[in-house]
Design a protein around this motif. Structure first.
Motif, mmCIF file in Angstrom:
data_model
loop_
_atom_site.group_PDB
_atom_site.id
_atom_site.type_symbol
_atom_site.label_atom_id
_atom_site.label_comp_id
_atom_site.label_asym_id
_atom_site.label_seq_id
_atom_site.Cartn_x
_atom_site.Cartn_y
_atom_site.Cartn_z
ATOM 1 N N PHE A 35 -5.025 -22.256 93.976
ATOM 2 C CA PHE A 35 -6.671 -23.523 94.340
ATOM 3 C C PHE A 35 -7.808 -23.266 93.833
ATOM 4 C CE2 PHE A 35 -8.692 -25.193 98.254
ATOM 5 C CZ PHE A 35 -7.790 -26.720 97.597
ATOM 6 N N LEU A 36 -8.029 -23.929 93.013
ATOM 7 C CA LEU A 36 -9.634 -24.420 92.643
ATOM 8 C C LEU A 36 -10.435 -24.620 94.196
ATOM 9 C CD1 LEU A 36 -8.650 -24.629 88.582
ATOM 10 C CD2 LEU A 36 -9.177 -22.465 90.137
ATOM 11 N N ARG A 37 -11.951 -23.852 94.287
ATOM 12 C CA ARG A 37 -12.299 -24.725 95.019
ATOM 13 C C ARG A 37 -13.238 -25.040 94.764
ATOM 14 N NH1 ARG A 37 -14.174 -20.371 99.262
ATOM 15 N NH2 ARG A 37 -14.556 -22.175 100.774
ATOM 16 N N GLU A 38 -13.823 -26.141 95.298
ATOM 17 C CA GLU A 38 -15.493 -26.484 94.390
ATOM 18 C C GLU A 38 -16.498 -25.007 94.401
ATOM 19 O OE1 GLU A 38 -16.860 -30.162 95.998
ATOM 20 O OE2 GLU A 38 -15.121 -30.945 96.039
ATOM 21 N N PRO A 39 -17.833 -25.485 93.949
ATOM 22 C CA PRO A 39 -18.379 -24.438 93.046
ATOM 23 C C PRO A 39 -19.284 -24.278 94.371
ATOM 24 C CG PRO A 39 -18.585 -26.033 91.508
ATOM 25 C CD PRO A 39 -17.419 -26.060 92.289
ATOM 26 N N THR A 40 -19.862 -23.319 95.057
ATOM 27 C CA THR A 40 -20.921 -23.585 95.698
ATOM 28 C C THR A 40 -22.635 -24.234 95.257
ATOM 29 O OG1 THR A 40 -20.144 -22.152 97.436
ATOM 30 C CG2 THR A 40 -22.057 -22.191 98.064
ATOM 31 N N VAL A 41 -22.954 -25.131 95.794
ATOM 32 C CA VAL A 41 -23.987 -25.278 95.533
ATOM 33 C C VAL A 41 -25.341 -24.822 96.064
ATOM 34 C CG1 VAL A 41 -25.800 -27.806 95.158
ATOM 35 C CG2 VAL A 41 -22.926 -27.844 94.710
ATOM 36 N N LYS A 42 -26.473 -25.248 95.355
ATOM 37 C CA LYS A 42 -27.133 -23.959 95.794
ATOM 38 C C LYS A 42 -28.689 -25.126 95.492
ATOM 39 C CE LYS A 42 -25.696 -19.103 95.844
ATOM 40 N NZ LYS A 42 -26.084 -17.506 94.935
ATOM 41 N N ILE A 43 -28.963 -25.060 96.913
ATOM 42 C CA ILE A 43 -30.291 -26.140 97.172
ATOM 43 C C ILE A 43 -31.217 -25.653 96.864
ATOM 44 C CG2 ILE A 43 -31.492 -28.005 97.870
ATOM 45 C CD1 ILE A 43 -28.441 -29.462 97.862
ATOM 46 N N HIS A 44 -32.691 -25.875 96.149
ATOM 47 C CA HIS A 44 -33.281 -24.964 96.189
ATOM 48 C C HIS A 44 -34.619 -25.878 96.515
ATOM 49 C CE1 HIS A 44 -31.875 -21.578 94.792
ATOM 50 N NE2 HIS A 44 -31.529 -22.410 93.295
ATOM 51 N N ASP A 45 -34.879 -27.018 96.698
ATOM 52 C CA ASP A 45 -35.946 -28.178 97.252
ATOM 53 C C ASP A 45 -35.313 -29.446 97.787
ATOM 54 O OD1 ASP A 45 -35.443 -29.553 94.645
ATOM 55 O OD2 ASP A 45 -37.639 -29.198 94.016
ATOM 56 N N ALA A 46 -35.999 -29.775 98.767
ATOM 57 C CA ALA A 46 -35.863 -31.287 99.001
ATOM 58 C C ALA A 46 -35.694 -32.256 97.632
ATOM 59 C CB ALA A 46 -36.911 -32.034 99.372
ATOM 60 N N GLU A 47 -35.460 -32.428 96.982
ATOM 61 C CA GLU A 47 -35.837 -33.504 95.572
ATOM 62 C C GLU A 47 -34.319 -33.125 94.603
ATOM 63 O OE1 GLU A 47 -36.755 -34.253 91.051
ATOM 64 O OE2 GLU A 47 -38.212 -33.951 92.546
ATOM 65 N N GLU A 48 -34.018 -32.002 95.100
ATOM 66 C CA GLU A 48 -32.437 -31.479 94.861
ATOM 67 C C GLU A 48 -31.590 -31.663 95.799
ATOM 68 O OE1 GLU A 48 -31.539 -27.401 92.994
ATOM 69 O OE2 GLU A 48 -33.092 -27.656 92.411
ATOM 70 N N TYR A 49 -32.184 -32.032 97.473
ATOM 71 C CA TYR A 49 -31.222 -31.998 98.278
ATOM 72 C C TYR A 49 -30.634 -32.941 98.645
ATOM 73 C CZ TYR A 49 -29.691 -32.804 102.881
ATOM 74 O OH TYR A 49 -28.836 -32.998 104.186
ATOM 75 N N GLN A 50 -31.970 -34.448 97.911
ATOM 76 C CA GLN A 50 -31.510 -35.892 98.156
ATOM 77 C C GLN A 50 -30.303 -36.115 96.797
ATOM 78 O OE1 GLN A 50 -31.988 -37.603 99.806
ATOM 79 N NE2 GLN A 50 -32.759 -36.069 101.549
#
Length: 145
Positions: A35-50
């Motif tokens: 089973f392949l899991r989705e890669p973990t997303v690392k968010i660094h700022d509010a723009e990336e989060y949005q």
């Protein structure tokens, strides 16, 4: 050519090697891909989060456009919004899901539990009131009410 009814067995003799259901299941399990899991997303700022939120919402909406009756997708989408503290969006998603499957008692229960989990008690009462009005014979909705 002989005329046989459709679906009849040609050779009724037992196979020389008998295979059990257990062997078939074991082999299928051994050959299964991991089973392949989705890669973990690392968010660094509010723009990336949005941008991340927009992309996930777009993915959910695209999936729902093709499979409106997939209750699991509706619930995952609502939980995603709940985890991001977007309670109005989550509530809107549950309401849209109820438009497509208003006879699904499990969906009503999940919606009411969402409201209770986030301490919107009056909203939860309203949801359960609507649910028992629509589905009066479902016991667990009455228990929650």
């Amino acid at each position: 050519m002989s005329r046989r009814p459709h679906g009849s067995v040609k050779n009724r003799a037992p196979a020389p090697i008998q295979i059990s259901v257990e062997q078939i299941l074991r082999e299928a399990n051994d050959r299964q891909e991991p089973f392949l899991r989705e890669p973990t997303v690392k968010i660094h700022d509010a723009e990336e989060y949005q941008a991340y939120l927009v992309s996930r919402r777009t993915t959910f909406e695209k999936n729902l456009r093709y499979r409106r009756d997939a209750i699991g997708t509706w619930v995952k989408y609502a939980k995603f919004e709940e985890q991001n503290k977007e309670f109005e969006r989550s509530r809107s998603i549950y309401e849209r899901a109820l438009e497509t499957a208003n006879r699904n008692s499990e969906l009503w229960l999940r919606y009411a539990e969402f409201e209770m989990r986030n301490e919107f008690i009056n909203h939860a009462r309203n949801v359960l009131d609507r649910a028992v009005g629509l589905l009066p014979r479902v016991d667990f909705l009455w228990y929650k009410y």
